[in-house]
Write a protein that holds these residues in place. Structure first.
Motif, PDB file in Angstrom:
ATOM      1  N   ALA A  80       1.001  -0.918  -0.211  1.00 62.72           N
ATOM      2  CA  ALA A  80      -0.029   0.190  -0.009  1.00 62.72           C
ATOM      3  C   ALA A  80       0.960   1.246  -0.017  1.00 62.72           C
ATOM      4  O   ALA A  80       0.775   1.948  -0.807  1.00 62.72           O
ATOM      5  CB  ALA A  80      -0.589  -0.567   0.957  1.00 62.72           C
ATOM      6  N   GLN A  81       2.326   1.222   0.538  1.00 64.11           N
ATOM      7  CA  GLN A  81       2.713   2.467   0.203  1.00 64.11           C
ATOM      8  C   GLN A  81       3.366   2.273  -0.976  1.00 64.11           C
ATOM      9  O   GLN A  81       3.503   4.061  -1.540  1.00 64.11           O
ATOM     10  CB  GLN A  81       4.146   2.088   1.396  1.00 64.11           C
ATOM     11  N   LEU A  82       3.286   1.559  -1.380  1.00 62.49           N
ATOM     12  CA  LEU A  82       3.344   1.997  -3.146  1.00 62.49           C
ATOM     13  C   LEU A  82       2.570   2.917  -3.668  1.00 62.49           C
ATOM     14  O   LEU A  82       3.292   3.842  -4.391  1.00 62.49           O
ATOM     15  CB  LEU A  82       4.260   0.248  -3.402  1.00 62.49           C
ATOM     16  N   THR A  83       1.340   1.948  -3.647  1.00 66.37           N
ATOM     17  CA  THR A  83       0.649   3.135  -4.699  1.00 66.37           C
ATOM     18  C   THR A  83       0.038   4.461  -3.943  1.00 66.37           C
ATOM     19  O   THR A  83      -0.419   5.039  -4.528  1.00 66.37           O
ATOM     20  CB  THR A  83      -0.933   2.167  -4.426  1.00 66.37           C
ATOM     21  N   LEU A 168      -1.005   5.911  10.193  1.00 68.59           N
ATOM     22  CA  LEU A 168       0.382   6.765  10.286  1.00 68.59           C
ATOM     23  C   LEU A 168       1.111   6.474   9.026  1.00 68.59           C
ATOM     24  O   LEU A 168       1.546   7.024   9.062  1.00 68.59           O
ATOM     25  CB  LEU A 168       0.433   7.939  12.370  1.00 68.59           C
ATOM     26  N   TYR A 169       1.661   5.489   9.871  1.00 71.44           N
ATOM     27  CA  TYR A 169       2.044   5.357   8.507  1.00 71.44           C
ATOM     28  C   TYR A 169       2.100   5.520   7.091  1.00 71.44           C
ATOM     29  O   TYR A 169       3.692   6.425   6.111  1.00 71.44           O
ATOM     30  CB  TYR A 169       3.254   3.980   8.878  1.00 71.44           C
ATOM     31  N   LEU A 170       1.776   5.035   7.002  1.00 70.85           N
ATOM     32  CA  LEU A 170       1.459   5.127   5.186  1.00 70.85           C
ATOM     33  C   LEU A 170       1.188   6.852   5.135  1.00 70.85           C
ATOM     34  O   LEU A 170       1.276   7.114   3.778  1.00 70.85           O
ATOM     35  CB  LEU A 170      -0.343   4.349   5.225  1.00 70.85           C
ATOM     36  N   THR A 171       0.024   7.280   6.050  1.00 75.39           N
ATOM     37  CA  THR A 171       0.114   9.059   5.732  1.00 75.39           C
ATOM     38  C   THR A 171       1.402   9.922   5.709  1.00 75.39           C
ATOM     39  O   THR A 171       1.815  10.287   4.710  1.00 75.39           O
ATOM     40  CB  THR A 171      -0.635   9.427   6.662  1.00 75.39           C
ATOM     41  N   LEU A 172       2.201   9.448   6.312  1.00 80.25           N
ATOM     42  CA  LEU A 172       3.559   9.895   6.266  1.00 80.25           C
ATOM     43  C   LEU A 172       4.051   9.919   5.139  1.00 80.25           C
ATOM     44  O   LEU A 172       5.020  10.557   4.551  1.00 80.25           O
ATOM     45  CB  LEU A 172       4.432   9.450   7.670  1.00 80.25           C
ATOM     46  N   VAL A 173       4.268   8.413   4.413  1.00 78.83           N
ATOM     47  CA  VAL A 173       4.773   7.789   3.347  1.00 78.83           C
ATOM     48  C   VAL A 173       3.549   9.375   2.071  1.00 78.83           C
ATOM     49  O   VAL A 173       4.791   9.607   1.039  1.00 78.83           O
ATOM     50  CB  VAL A 173       4.249   6.431   2.697  1.00 78.83           C
ATOM     51  N   THR A 174       2.662   9.402   1.927  1.00 77.50           N
ATOM     52  CA  THR A 174       2.240  10.060   1.300  1.00 77.50           C
ATOM     53  C   THR A 174       2.251  11.762   1.095  1.00 77.50           C
ATOM     54  O   THR A 174       3.226  12.441   0.888  1.00 77.50           O
ATOM     55  CB  THR A 174       1.367  10.117   1.900  1.00 77.50           C
TER      56      THR A 174
END
Length: 274
Positions: A80-83, A168-174
């Motif tokens: 998901a971090q890629l998308t 939160l991790y995915l939000t920061l990646v974005t």
């Protein structure tokens, strides 16, 4: 002498930040790629959680170190971090690709306001999408886990922290990706940077360390964005993400990378003559 008829001046449209943010939201949700990215992210998070739930039930009685149930809800984060990284990049580079960035900056000359609106819209969109995906993964996997006696315990603070941390991790990646998109402005180049930082760089550092045997490379590996950030999703010391950082300290390191990316992006974007 007759009075001249003077046409009334047209009222000027006042630019407000909520209005700018609303326009960025409209642009984001009306792009077809956004729908596909959201669908893939949701499908990956829910699909992997459901699949792993069956697997955990199968090995729960035989494994000496059973996998914590909360881990399955964040199993899809790696993909998901890629998308979502692509989503953050496209929010900025998409306008450079089709030339609409000129129209945007003509309508809103205050460049920092434009990038700030894009950042907020990207962050809130990711936060909601990730939360919905994790929530759906919980609803899909909890009944399966319950049949094997390994249901997720929401009274366990460590498991809740891992689940919330994944969002939160995915939000920061974005947010990090938005900054990279504003710095690079080229879609393929920006995506390559994001993929390199979150996927290729940790592997490269590990390979080089294994070849040359330098201990300080192992310490650097623990402070890379993806390695440090994913510590927030560890449960019972089971993370194995290659970092000695505490969960919240690791997330703070990732937040620092995201902040650095955005600060640099604001500086570059404000000085660039597009």
């Amino acid at each position: 002498m007759s009075a001249l008829d003077v046409p009334a001046a047209e009222p000027r449209i006042r630019l407000t930040f909520p209005g700018i943010a609303r326009s960025e939201w409209i642009k984001l949700r009306t792009v077809r790629s956004t729908v596909w990215i959201a669908a893939v992210t949701f499908g990956v998070m829910v699909g992997l959680a459901t699949f792993l739930s069956w697997g955990i039930n199968g090995i729960a009685d035989t494994s000496e170190q059973p996998i914590p149930s909360a881990t399955i809800l964040t199993a899809g984060v790696t993909l998901a971090q890629l998308t979502l990284g692509v989503l953050g990049v496209l929010l900025v580079t998409g306008e450079y690709a089709n030339g609409s960035i000129r129209a945007t900056l003509s309508a809103v000359p205050r460049r920092p306001s434009v990038l700030a609106a894009k950042t907020i819209v990207a962050g809130l969109t990711t936060l909601v999408l990730a939360a919905v995906s994790v929530g759906a993964a919980f609803l899909a996997s909890q009944p399966i886990l319950a049949t094997g006696g390994t249901a997720i315990d929401l009274a366990d603070g460590e498991q809740v922290r891992a689940i919330v941390g994944g969002v939160l991790y995915l939000t920061l990646v974005t947010l990090f990706s938005v900054g990279i998109g504003a710095i690079v402005t080229h879609t393929a180049g920006a995506i390559c940077v994001v993929v390199g930082v979150f996927f290729a760089l940790p592997i490269l550092v590990q390979v080089v360390q294994a070849i040359v045997g330098l201990d300080w490379l192992g310490q650097i590996h623990g402070y890379l964005p993806s390695v440090a950030g994913q510590q927030i999703m560890t449960v019972g010391g089971s993370g194995g993400f290659g970092s000695s950082l505490d969960p919240w300290a690791g997330l703070a390191v990732l937040a620092g990378y995201a902040a650095l990316s955005l600060v640099t992006a604001f500086w570059v974007f404000n000085r660039r003559d597009d």
